[in-house]
Design a protein around this motif. Structure first.
Motif, PDB file in Angstrom:
ATOM      1  N   PRO A   1     -30.809  25.509  25.562  1.00  0.00           N
ATOM      2  CA  PRO A   1     -31.486  26.281  26.612  1.00  0.00           C
ATOM      3  C   PRO A   1     -30.490  27.167  27.364  1.00  0.00           C
ATOM      4  CG  PRO A   1     -32.151  23.967  26.674  1.00  0.00           C
ATOM      5  CD  PRO A   1     -30.988  24.061  25.726  1.00  0.00           C
ATOM      6  N   VAL A   2     -30.902  28.364  27.663  1.00  0.00           N
ATOM      7  CA  VAL A   2     -30.026  29.310  28.356  1.00  0.00           C
ATOM      8  C   VAL A   2     -29.547  28.777  29.706  1.00  0.00           C
ATOM      9  CG1 VAL A   2     -29.902  31.616  29.390  1.00  0.00           C
ATOM     10  CG2 VAL A   2     -31.019  31.294  27.172  1.00  0.00           C
TER      11      VAL A   2
ATOM     12  N   PHE B   1     -21.230  19.622  25.560  1.00  0.00           N
ATOM     13  CA  PHE B   1     -22.121  20.770  25.456  1.00  0.00           C
ATOM     14  C   PHE B   1     -21.478  21.906  24.671  1.00  0.00           C
ATOM     15  CE2 PHE B   1     -23.844  24.797  26.813  1.00  0.00           C
ATOM     16  CZ  PHE B   1     -25.209  24.577  26.704  1.00  0.00           C
ATOM     17  N   VAL B   2     -20.196  22.170  24.932  1.00  0.00           N
ATOM     18  CA  VAL B   2     -19.502  23.243  24.214  1.00  0.00           C
ATOM     19  C   VAL B   2     -19.496  22.960  22.716  1.00  0.00           C
ATOM     20  CG1 VAL B   2     -17.251  24.325  23.834  1.00  0.00           C
ATOM     21  CG2 VAL B   2     -18.077  23.966  26.165  1.00  0.00           C
TER      22      VAL B   2
ATOM     23  N   ALA C   1     -25.075  26.748  33.021  1.00  0.00           N
ATOM     24  CA  ALA C   1     -24.564  25.665  33.861  1.00  0.00           C
ATOM     25  C   ALA C   1     -23.212  25.168  33.365  1.00  0.00           C
ATOM     26  CB  ALA C   1     -25.570  24.513  33.896  1.00  0.00           C
ATOM     27  N   SER C   2     -23.057  25.033  32.047  1.00  0.00           N
ATOM     28  CA  SER C   2     -21.780  24.559  31.502  1.00  0.00           C
ATOM     29  C   SER C   2     -20.671  25.571  31.753  1.00  0.00           C
ATOM     30  CB  SER C   2     -21.900  24.279  30.000  1.00  0.00           C
ATOM     31  OG  SER C   2     -22.086  25.463  29.269  1.00  0.00           O
ATOM     32  N   HIS C   3     -20.979  26.857  31.595  1.00  0.00           N
ATOM     33  CA  HIS C   3     -19.992  27.894  31.882  1.00  0.00           C
ATOM     34  C   HIS C   3     -19.633  27.906  33.371  1.00  0.00           C
ATOM     35  CE1 HIS C   3     -20.763  30.548  28.079  1.00  0.00           C
ATOM     36  NE2 HIS C   3     -20.337  29.336  27.804  1.00  0.00           N
ATOM     37  N   GLY C   4     -20.637  27.636  34.221  1.00  0.00           N
ATOM     38  CA  GLY C   4     -20.366  27.569  35.646  1.00  0.00           C
ATOM     39  C   GLY C   4     -19.422  26.436  36.001  1.00  0.00           C
ATOM     40  N   CYS C   5     -19.604  25.283  35.347  1.00  0.00           N
ATOM     41  CA  CYS C   5     -18.702  24.149  35.584  1.00  0.00           C
ATOM     42  C   CYS C   5     -17.280  24.486  35.143  1.00  0.00           C
ATOM     43  CB  CYS C   5     -19.206  22.916  34.833  1.00  0.00           C
ATOM     44  SG  CYS C   5     -20.722  22.220  35.510  1.00  0.00           S
TER      45      CYS C   5
ATOM     46  N   VAL D   1     -18.748  38.087  32.086  1.00  0.00           N
ATOM     47  CA  VAL D   1     -19.034  36.654  31.990  1.00  0.00           C
ATOM     48  C   VAL D   1     -19.423  36.112  33.372  1.00  0.00           C
ATOM     49  CG1 VAL D   1     -18.302  34.526  30.861  1.00  0.00           C
ATOM     50  CG2 VAL D   1     -17.053  36.634  30.397  1.00  0.00           C
ATOM     51  N   PRO D   2     -20.511  36.612  33.974  1.00  0.00           N
ATOM     52  CA  PRO D   2     -20.836  36.249  35.364  1.00  0.00           C
ATOM     53  C   PRO D   2     -21.100  34.768  35.575  1.00  0.00           C
ATOM     54  CG  PRO D   2     -22.690  37.367  34.320  1.00  0.00           C
ATOM     55  CD  PRO D   2     -21.524  37.511  33.394  1.00  0.00           C
ATOM     56  N   ASP D   3     -21.660  34.087  34.549  1.00  0.00           N
ATOM     57  CA  ASP D   3     -21.941  32.663  34.729  1.00  0.00           C
ATOM     58  C   ASP D   3     -20.667  31.838  34.864  1.00  0.00           C
ATOM     59  OD1 ASP D   3     -21.215  33.161  32.138  1.00  0.00           O
ATOM     60  OD2 ASP D   3     -22.917  32.149  31.210  1.00  0.00           O
ATOM     61  N   MET D   4     -19.523  32.373  34.411  1.00  0.00           N
ATOM     62  CA  MET D   4     -18.243  31.695  34.583  1.00  0.00           C
ATOM     63  C   MET D   4     -17.440  32.292  35.739  1.00  0.00           C
ATOM     64  SD  MET D   4     -15.091  31.202  31.864  1.00  0.00           S
ATOM     65  CE  MET D   4     -16.201  30.570  30.608  1.00  0.00           C
TER      66      MET D   4
END
Length: 308
Positions: free
Chosen positions: A21-22, A206-207, A27-31, A173-176
């Motif tokens: 899911p997008v 997740f990665v 969320a994983s990139h944000g972490c 890469v805004p989510d990161m």
């Protein structure tokens, strides 16, 4: 990470369609961004003055790495120039593949070449660095996990508005990058951000799983036939990256193993999390990985259009 990668790849190659899911990907990139930002130190800004020159060396190196790999695909694997170049570009997998196929590149050759690059780098680099750095890598990993054992989960909800603000500002890469700038601001202000170790482990899982799901729909014959060339091409990419890393390390004034990870032909998120766990100057490495990704994704449409 490797267990999740191989596990999901086994299911997808067996015909089970799995997806990511997008929102979970964001969320994983944000972490990852939060973890990277927490490692910012005042010395980072002093070193940043040297980075324009290292970006120039990296830009020349990207041309060298892509050319060497594309020549192999053309001369040995028998790819046409468009497909060979598309399989050799080390930018974002999804963007490069979509652009290349739209312009007429061979889909199996492009997809399998890119997948073998990303998968092989994620599998091989931790093994290489663990063997290379030995006890140092193990200590770095343990220290990272211990540092993250405390809980500042209140930071997680703030990552979402940081992402939307970064997206509004058109940051790469805004989510990161949004969460990265958020936690970096706290770190520079002297407030240490620490996250629980289970969240760190979840990001790794997740990665790995997100890479494994990309193998869905690939035919076994194409995977074996093209995969062999993909493995050799990945070896060429790593060797040529090592060649580029040497002058890069001299210009940047960093150890060779830091320079190699900064120019490694992997994904931004994957290399960033590896650099953090291995203790290999994560901010420096991620900065150059983001730059490489931006340049290659921006140049890909123009480069591939000339090869049609």
């Amino acid at each position: 990470m490797l267990g999740a990668l191989f596990g999901t790849a086994a299911f997808t190659l067996g015909g089970v369609r799995l997806g990511v899911p997008v929102p979970m990907k964001a969320a994983s990139h944000g972490c990852i961004g939060l973890i990277l930002g927490a490692s910012i130190e005042p010395e980072t800004f002093a070193r940043a003055a040297q980075w324009p020159l290292t970006l120039l060396v990296l830009s020349v190196g990207m041309i060298f790495i892509t050319t060497i790999c594309a020549v192999y695909y053309i001369r040995v694997a028998g790819f046409d120039r468009l497909t060979a170049t598309a399989a050799s570009l080390t930018g974002g997998l999804t963007n490069i593949v979509a652009i290349a196929i739209q312009m007429g590149a061979n889909p199996p050759g492009t997809v399998i070449g890119q997948l073998f690059r990303l998968t092989s780098v994620v599998v091989l680099l931790p093994l290489i660095y663990t063997r290379w750095l030995g006890a140092s890598a193990e200590v770095a990993t343990m220290d990272a996990m211990q540092t993250l054992s405390s809980s500042n989960l209140w930071m997680l909800p703030l990552a979402w508005p940081a992402y939307f603000l970064a997206r509004r500002c058109h940051l790469p890469v805004p989510d990161m990058m949004g969460p990265f700038l958020l936690s970096a601001g706290f770190a520079v202000a002297g407030y240490g951000i620490v996250l629980p170790d289970w969240l760190f482990a979840a990001v790794f899982l997740f990665v790995g799983a997100s890479i494994g799901t990309r193998f869905y729909g690939l035919k076994s014959q194409s995977l074996v036939r093209i995969g062999g060339h993909g493995a050799v091409a990945t070896f060429i990419l790593l060797v040529s990256s090592a060649v580029v890393a040497y002058p890069f390390s001299l210009v940047a004034g960093v150890p060779f193993h830091v320079a190699l990870l900064a120019v490694a032909p992997g994904g931004v998120a994957e290399i960033a999390i590896l650099a953090t766990v291995l203790g290999v100057d994560p901010v420096f490495v991620t900065f150059h990985q983001v730059f490489r990704n931006i340049v290659l994704n921006s140049a890909a449409p123009f480069v591939l259009a000339r090869l049609r």
